[in-house]
Design an enzyme around this catalytic site. Structure first.
Site: not given
Length: 160
Positions: A56, A58, A86, A89
């Site tokens: 991801h 992030e 999420c 993250c």
């Protein structure tokens, strides 16, 4: 703190990165790391299509910040993202000591869109950032960008 014009400019770039991810066959998420002076230090998009679900943007920002910034720079930095972090993250963000998060669309919005389209939830609960990292200042969603983000996720989940 409310979302301002500078925030919207950075969020629009996040949506562009999310579109790049989608155009490459990946999930549509994009993020930026911006320092206290307003300089974009790092940007990335989702790269999970290869099978590593931790890729991801992030999470990549947290890794980059840990390797390249001192703690005082991290806490003054802002992470902009097309979608709310999420839990994975959010935790990485908090552990690394990054500052404010600004997102275009919330996890709640995304969950509602997925339910509307008959798409089941992912394997991890979609918790708000502050449920995982309560000390992080968070702003979002940005109503001005909701429809753009919704359309990217619609295309990803339902096709063109």
């Amino acid at each position: 703190m409310a979302i301002n014009g500078t925030d919207l400019k950075h969020l629009r770039r996040c949506v562009e990165l999310a579109r790049e991810a989608l155009d490459d066959g990946d999930e549509p998420f994009g993020s930026l790391l911006v320092d206290a002076a307003g300089t974009v230090l790092f940007e990335d998009r989702n790269r999970v299509k290869g099978g590593d679900q931790t890729r991801h943007p992030e999470f990549e920002i947290a890794r980059w910040a840990a390797a390249n910034l001192i703690p005082e720079e991290r806490v003054e930095a802002t992470v902009y993202t097309s979608g709310e972090h999420c839990p994975m993250c959010s935790a990485a963000h908090a552990w690394v000591g990054l500052g404010r998060i600004v997102y275009a669309a919330s996890s709640e919005q995304l969950g509602g869109w997925l339910a509307e389209w008959g798409v089941g939830p992912g394997p991890v609960a979609a918790l708000p950032v502050q449920a995982v990292a309560p000390g992080i200042p968070v702003d979002g969603p940005a109503a001005e960008l909701a429809e753009d983000v919704r359309e990217l996720h619609r295309r990803f989940n339902l096709g063109s």
